[in-house]
Design an enzyme around this catalytic site. Sequence first.
Site, PDB file in Angstrom:
ATOM      1  N   ASP A  11      27.145 -22.772  36.212  1.00 12.68           N
ATOM      2  CA  ASP A  11      27.083 -24.215  36.462  1.00 12.68           C
ATOM      3  C   ASP A  11      28.507 -24.716  36.696  1.00 12.68           C
ATOM      4  O   ASP A  11      29.416 -24.396  35.932  1.00 12.68           O
ATOM      5  CB  ASP A  11      26.458 -24.929  35.253  1.00 12.68           C
ATOM      6  N   ASP A 106      24.536 -27.532  41.781  1.00 13.60           N
ATOM      7  CA  ASP A 106      25.732 -26.876  41.224  1.00 13.60           C
ATOM      8  C   ASP A 106      25.383 -25.856  40.148  1.00 13.60           C
ATOM      9  O   ASP A 106      26.233 -25.506  39.347  1.00 13.60           O
ATOM     10  CB  ASP A 106      26.698 -27.923  40.660  1.00 13.60           C
ATOM     11  N   GLU A 107      24.139 -25.426  40.110  1.00 10.25           N
ATOM     12  CA  GLU A 107      23.811 -24.427  39.087  1.00 10.25           C
ATOM     13  C   GLU A 107      22.812 -23.420  39.613  1.00 10.25           C
ATOM     14  O   GLU A 107      22.007 -23.719  40.489  1.00 10.25           O
ATOM     15  CB  GLU A 107      23.298 -25.086  37.806  1.00 10.25           C
TER      16      GLU A 107
HETATM   17  P1  TTP Z   1      25.580 -31.558  35.929  1.00 10.62           P
HETATM   18  O1  TTP Z   1      25.870 -30.097  36.125  1.00 10.62           O
HETATM   19  O2  TTP Z   1      24.609 -31.926  34.875  1.00 10.62           O
HETATM   20  O3  TTP Z   1      26.905 -32.350  35.603  1.00 10.62           O
HETATM   21  P2  TTP Z   1      28.388 -32.111  36.100  1.00 10.62           P
HETATM   22  O4  TTP Z   1      28.494 -30.913  37.000  1.00 10.62           O
HETATM   23  O5  TTP Z   1      28.929 -33.385  36.673  1.00 10.62           O
HETATM   24  O6  TTP Z   1      29.163 -31.841  34.736  1.00 10.62           O
HETATM   25  P3  TTP Z   1      29.114 -30.546  33.793  1.00 10.62           P
HETATM   26  O7  TTP Z   1      28.186 -29.564  34.424  1.00 10.62           O
HETATM   27  O8  TTP Z   1      30.522 -30.037  33.736  1.00 10.62           O
HETATM   28  O9  TTP Z   1      28.649 -31.049  32.478  1.00 10.62           O
HETATM   29  O10 TTP Z   1      25.062 -32.172  37.285  1.00 10.62           O
HETATM   30  C1  TTP Z   1      25.566 -31.734  38.545  1.00 10.62           C
HETATM   31  C2  TTP Z   1      25.742 -32.905  39.487  1.00 10.62           C
HETATM   32  O11 TTP Z   1      24.502 -33.572  39.632  1.00 10.62           O
HETATM   33  C3  TTP Z   1      26.725 -33.943  38.984  1.00 10.62           C
HETATM   34  O12 TTP Z   1      28.063 -33.630  39.327  1.00 10.62           O
HETATM   35  C4  TTP Z   1      26.228 -35.179  39.632  1.00 10.62           C
HETATM   36  C5  TTP Z   1      24.724 -34.978  39.764  1.00 10.62           C
HETATM   37  N1  TTP Z   1      24.058 -35.759  38.704  1.00 10.62           N
HETATM   38  C6  TTP Z   1      23.590 -37.032  38.994  1.00 10.62           C
HETATM   39  O13 TTP Z   1      23.683 -37.475  40.146  1.00 10.62           O
HETATM   40  N2  TTP Z   1      23.012 -37.766  37.999  1.00 10.62           N
HETATM   41  C7  TTP Z   1      22.905 -37.310  36.709  1.00 10.62           C
HETATM   42  O14 TTP Z   1      22.390 -38.023  35.830  1.00 10.62           O
HETATM   43  C8  TTP Z   1      23.390 -35.983  36.407  1.00 10.62           C
HETATM   44  C9  TTP Z   1      23.300 -35.432  35.017  1.00 10.62           C
HETATM   45  C10 TTP Z   1      23.958 -35.265  37.438  1.00 10.62           C
HETATM   46 MG    MG Z   2      27.649 -29.060  36.465  1.00  7.50          MG
END
Ligand code: TTP
Ligand code: MG
Length: 407
Positions: A11, A106-107
């Site tokens: 991720d 992103d995962e």
């Molecule tokens: P995440 O992987 O949950 O969040 P992140 O990559 O920003 O942070 P981290 O993994 O380091 O904790 O989500 C991936 C992307 O999805 C995030 O960059 C933006 C989008 N997203 C939204 O648009 N709304 C949301 O509520 C969440 C959680 C994520």
């Molecule tokens: Mg992320």
Amino acid sequence: MDVNRCILHIDLDAFFVSVEQALAPDLAGKPAVVGGRPDRRGVVASASYEARVFGIRAGMPLAQAYRLCPQAIFLQGSFPAYRDASEKFMTILADFSPSLEPAGLDEAYLDVTGCELFGTPFQIASSIKGRVKKELKLIASVGIASCKIVAKIASDLGKPDGLVEVAAGQEKDFLATLPVASIPGIGTKTEQSLKKMGIKTVGQLAVLPLEIVKNRFGSFGLMIHRYANGIDDRDVEPPGQAKSISRETTFAQDTSDKNFLQAMLQYLCERVGAELRQQTKHARTITLKLRYSDFETITRRFSSKEAIDADESIFAGAVKLLEQALRGKRKPVRLIGIGVSNLVSYGKQLNLLDSTPQRLEHLDKAIDRIRNKYGFTAIQTGRTLLLKDIFSRREGDHILETPSLYR
Ligand code: TTP
Ligand code: MG
């Protein structure tokens, strides 16, 4: 536990914001937020780790984020850039194993069982992190375990810049001391219910008698109980077997205007339809998601034997669900989303499955071609003309709709 499997969950850290930082290096190391201007409605989509120090989190209203850290840089976001980074990220992962399942932009899960050619799982994870950093200027956190759920929890635990390996046989011990909310799917509500039962850690949940979790939480209870014990039989499923396609949007202002809701619904159906056709799939199930002004969120589902891919067919199903959902409801709507699932691939059965009138098929194809060339809003159809103002008010790149996270 399956000692024979080795699964990586990868991720990206602070994905949207990190892409912005990679594109504009002067943002690096600063508190930054993607979601839009803080004087507008809307929520934080992604916060840099520098912004998280101030307490800013995804899902938080932008205004609150601004109060916590007025010096943060607030960015509108540019979805095409995220999609591009996402594709490159997945391409890197695919170099390490064909068994790749993207689980979001992103995962992804990567089954590296038997991939000794690339080294130990730890070495594979390190190589992935290295390539992502070098080629994309992004940071990946990786979890390694014998099943998906433990790999996911491990990647999350190590953030930012994590690399956590859970040895086969150690799953339960690894999970035992973590708070129950570490298990994906356990939200505030379940967390509170468990707390009332005296359950705070995953280890406490793991030893709860099955009858109790079943009576209290039904099949969901059985699932989190298995997860708490480090048991997860789900395979890594490559995207040929993609499960669903969805789009959703949060309104600038809550609304009860039926025409407007239908217009937005049609627009979202068109986005879903375009993606469906791009993947050369048909769908048998349509799901509507609504969030009301008080944040109550509902989903309504409709399945048919017939698999569809035409915008008009998707919309016809969606609008029925919308009418049912709004019947007798007085509350204004804050968010609307539409998803299709139960997907089938085009194939020899096309003629059997596809009862789409040719007229619609030609129309969709023609519109898809123009949109691929000139952008999605180059053509607006029927009732989506009502949204013209919204499109013109939002300048340049914008996130009008995001692939929704129906998880
Ligand atoms: P995440 O992987 O949950 O969040 P992140 O990559 O920003 O942070 P981290 O993994 O380091 O904790 O989500 C991936 C992307 O999805 C995030 O960059 C933006 C989008 N997203 C939204 O648009 N709304 C949301 O509520 C969440 C959680 C994520
Ligand atoms: Mg992320």
